[in-house]
Scaffold this motif. Structure first.
Motif, PDB file in Angstrom:
ATOM      1  N   ASP A  75       0.821  -1.207   0.000  1.00 50.01           N
ATOM      2  CA  ASP A  75       0.000   0.000   0.000  1.00 50.01           C
ATOM      3  C   ASP A  75       0.852   1.253   0.000  1.00 50.01           C
ATOM      4  O   ASP A  75       0.414   2.316   0.416  1.00 50.01           O
ATOM      5  N   VAL A  76       2.079   1.115  -0.463  1.00 45.98           N
ATOM      6  CA  VAL A  76       3.000   2.255  -0.404  1.00 45.98           C
ATOM      7  C   VAL A  76       3.553   2.535  -1.801  1.00 45.98           C
ATOM      8  O   VAL A  76       3.861   1.620  -2.557  1.00 45.98           O
ATOM      9  N   ILE A  78       6.603   3.947  -3.747  1.00 47.37           N
ATOM     10  CA  ILE A  78       8.014   4.168  -3.420  1.00 47.37           C
ATOM     11  C   ILE A  78       8.764   4.653  -4.659  1.00 47.37           C
ATOM     12  O   ILE A  78       8.656   4.046  -5.731  1.00 47.37           O
ATOM     13  N   ARG A  94       8.717   7.357   0.383  1.00 41.28           N
ATOM     14  CA  ARG A  94       7.554   6.472   0.490  1.00 41.28           C
ATOM     15  C   ARG A  94       6.318   7.280   0.816  1.00 41.28           C
ATOM     16  O   ARG A  94       6.377   8.201   1.625  1.00 41.28           O
ATOM     17  N   GLY A  96       2.313   6.570   1.830  1.00 42.95           N
ATOM     18  CA  GLY A  96       1.267   5.584   2.153  1.00 42.95           C
ATOM     19  C   GLY A  96       0.021   5.817   1.308  1.00 42.95           C
ATOM     20  O   GLY A  96      -0.258   6.947   0.909  1.00 42.95           O
ATOM     21  N   ARG A  97      -0.720   4.747   1.037  1.00 43.47           N
ATOM     22  CA  ARG A  97      -1.908   4.830   0.175  1.00 43.47           C
ATOM     23  C   ARG A  97      -2.844   5.959   0.595  1.00 43.47           C
ATOM     24  O   ARG A  97      -3.075   6.164   1.770  1.00 43.47           O
ATOM     25  N   TRP A 103      -1.183   9.920  -5.089  1.00 43.75           N
ATOM     26  CA  TRP A 103      -2.185   8.862  -4.987  1.00 43.75           C
ATOM     27  C   TRP A 103      -3.471   9.226  -5.723  1.00 43.75           C
ATOM     28  O   TRP A 103      -4.171   8.361  -6.227  1.00 43.75           O
ATOM     29  N   ARG A 388       9.205  -0.126  10.451  1.00 42.31           N
ATOM     30  CA  ARG A 388       8.568   0.552   9.322  1.00 42.31           C
ATOM     31  C   ARG A 388       7.556  -0.363   8.628  1.00 42.31           C
ATOM     32  O   ARG A 388       6.453   0.067   8.281  1.00 42.31           O
ATOM     33  N   GLU A 392       3.622   0.800   8.647  1.00 46.94           N
ATOM     34  CA  GLU A 392       2.960   1.040   7.361  1.00 46.94           C
ATOM     35  C   GLU A 392       1.835   0.025   7.133  1.00 46.94           C
ATOM     36  O   GLU A 392       0.819   0.350   6.531  1.00 46.94           O
ATOM     37  N   ARG A 397       2.737   6.092   9.661  1.00 51.05           N
ATOM     38  CA  ARG A 397       4.027   6.562   9.155  1.00 51.05           C
ATOM     39  C   ARG A 397       5.038   6.445  10.281  1.00 51.05           C
ATOM     40  O   ARG A 397       4.674   6.482  11.452  1.00 51.05           O
TER      41      ARG A 397
END
Ligand code: ADP
Length: 429
Positions: A75-76, A78, A94, A96-97, A103, A388, A392, A397
């Motif tokens: 879901d990240v 990168i 990175r 996150g979604r 996104w 991490r 995540e 975070r």
């Protein structure tokens, strides 16, 4: 890189197609450009040369400063390849979604332009990008109807990109989707291979030490139980306990690591009372580090967080162990729990050896250990990587920052639990 930078200094002059002939010419030139890029990229197994090829060609028609390719993993998002002045701070970034404009581009499967990053209040990650980036153009990379990543170009000039540029870069993104997917897969396999090798290395080195100690001390105790004085016995049992505890933690981290290697880690999104976790973990750690001053500062109205309690505890244990082992006995370690922007934030603050310049991201890489840390305390360099992965996987975070006045801040956030109304009922200690 410098060539790319030059291209921003001398913006390409483009006229809008005035006649059908112009339009036809432009479309022919575009097709040729895309074909050239796709052909040059098709033999590449790495993302960086693919990006470089695309940007080198694109630079002839669109003025920009740099660009990047980001890939979705779990879901990240990168950034796996970057070119231009923001390259260093962009690589490995990175997101996150659901966070940020990147996104949005992925979720909507549509290109997006930001004409003036600063005027529009968009916040690119990274100090230099935040200060210098002005325009941003991003297109989704789509394979069989699904977004697998993001191709982005940026500029230090405002209003650098037009809708025609977006459409061109989108076409390039489509042409590159195949090679990018292959290269991303190759990259992921290479990293999984490294992880596997390292995993075996860590098992043999790191597990052997506590096992040897536990075995040796138990033998001595059994053979000389009568002749040892009580203080010595207590000390040895204490050492066995501490080593067994170290072993347990290491095994827990290794379990997460092996799950991470297998792909996604799926963790529950249950209600977690973070204040409880903080108090319990700090009390346990205080016993392990009697010479440190562990303090708790939790805000009264801490909302219920979303995550899996066991793993929130594992993360906090890791951060606390680091804060104590990398700081001198007698120094203070403070754990804060607070709410910020609809997230529950936990911060562990120490007055220890601090982080080397520019290592804020690197500390979360597998097996990274700063030279100063190696001199200060033993370790395997897997704890923060594991933290991490866990944070995540719970939708949060994690970060590391140098602390004004010396030492470091390690913090993580978790989303506020949506279905739990109100805050935790207990106040901080
Ligand atoms: P380990 O502590 O076993 O080396 P970690 O993954 O927990 O592994 O941490 C990775 C590296 O990050 C450490 O080796 C050290 O360089 C740095 N680090 C972590 N926590 C701290 C801290 N509180 N203060 C200074 N450096 C830290």
């Amino acid at each position: 890189m410098s060539r790319l930078r030059d291209s921003a200094v001398t913006p390409a002059t483009r006229s809008s197609p005035a006649t059908d002939a112009d339009a036809a010419e432009r479309s022919r030139a575009t097709a040729e450009l895309v074909l050239e890029i796709a052909t040059a990229a098709s033999g590449e197994r790495e993302l960086e040369p693919i990006l470089r090829v695309a940007l080198d060609h694109l630079g002839k028609v669109v003025p920009f400063t740099g660009g990047s390719i980001a890939v979705i993993e779990s879901d990240v998002l990168i950034i796996r390849a970057a070119v231009g002045p923001f390259e260093q701070e962009a690589l490995g970034q990175r997101l996150g979604r659901g966070l940020g404009r990147s996104w949005q581009v992925i979720d909507r499967l549509e290109p997006a332009i930001i004409d003036d990053v600063q005027a529009e209040g968009a916040r690119p990650v990274g100090e230099r990008s935040a200060a210098e980036m002005r325009s941003w153009l991003a297109v989704p990379i789509v394979r069989t109807g699904q977004a697998i990543g993001l191709l982005e170009i940026d500029s230090t000039e405002p209003h650098a990109f037009t809708a025609a540029d977006a459409s061109l870069v989108n076409t390039i993104g489509r042409a590159l989707a195949g090679p990018i997917e292959l290269a991303a897969r190759y990259d992921a396999e290479r990293r999984a291979g490294l992880l596997r090798e390292a995993f075996i290395g860590v098992i043999s080195h790191e597990l052997r030490t506590p096992i040897t100690t536990i075995y040796g001390m138990s033998r001595v105790l059994r053979q000389r139980i009568e002749s040892l004085d009580p203080d010595e016995r207590v000390r040895m049992v204490g050492d066995i306990e501490a080593e067994a505890d170290r072993l347990r933690r290491l095994v827990e981290d290794l379990l997460v690591l092996s799950r991470a290697e297998g792909g996604q880690i799926a963790l529950a999104r249950e209600p977690v009372l973070v204040a409880h976790v903080i108090r319990r973990t700090v009390a346990a750690e205080a016993g392990r580090w009697p010479d440190h001053e562990l303090r708790i500062d939790v805000s009264r109205d801490l909302p219920v967080a979303s995550g899996e309690e066991t793993y929130v505890e594992q993360v906090l244990q890791n951060l606390l162990t680091n804060a104590t082992k990398y700081s001198a006995p007698g120094s203070e370690v403070r754990v804060e729990g607070l709410v910020e922007d609809n997230e529950v934030v936990v911060r562990v603050l120490d007055r220890g050896i601090g982080l080397p310049d520019g290592a804020n991201e690197a500390v979360f890489e597998l097996f990274y250990r700063a030279p100063g840390a190696i001199r200060t305390a033993p370790g395997a360099g897997i704890g923060l990587f594991v933290c991490r992965q866990l944070v995540e996987a719970m939708g949060g975070r994690i970060w590391a920052l140098p602390r004004p006045g010396g030492g470091s801040e390690f913090g993580f956030s978790l989303p506020v639990h949506a279905e739990s109304d109100g805050s935790e009922t207990t106040s901080g200690g």
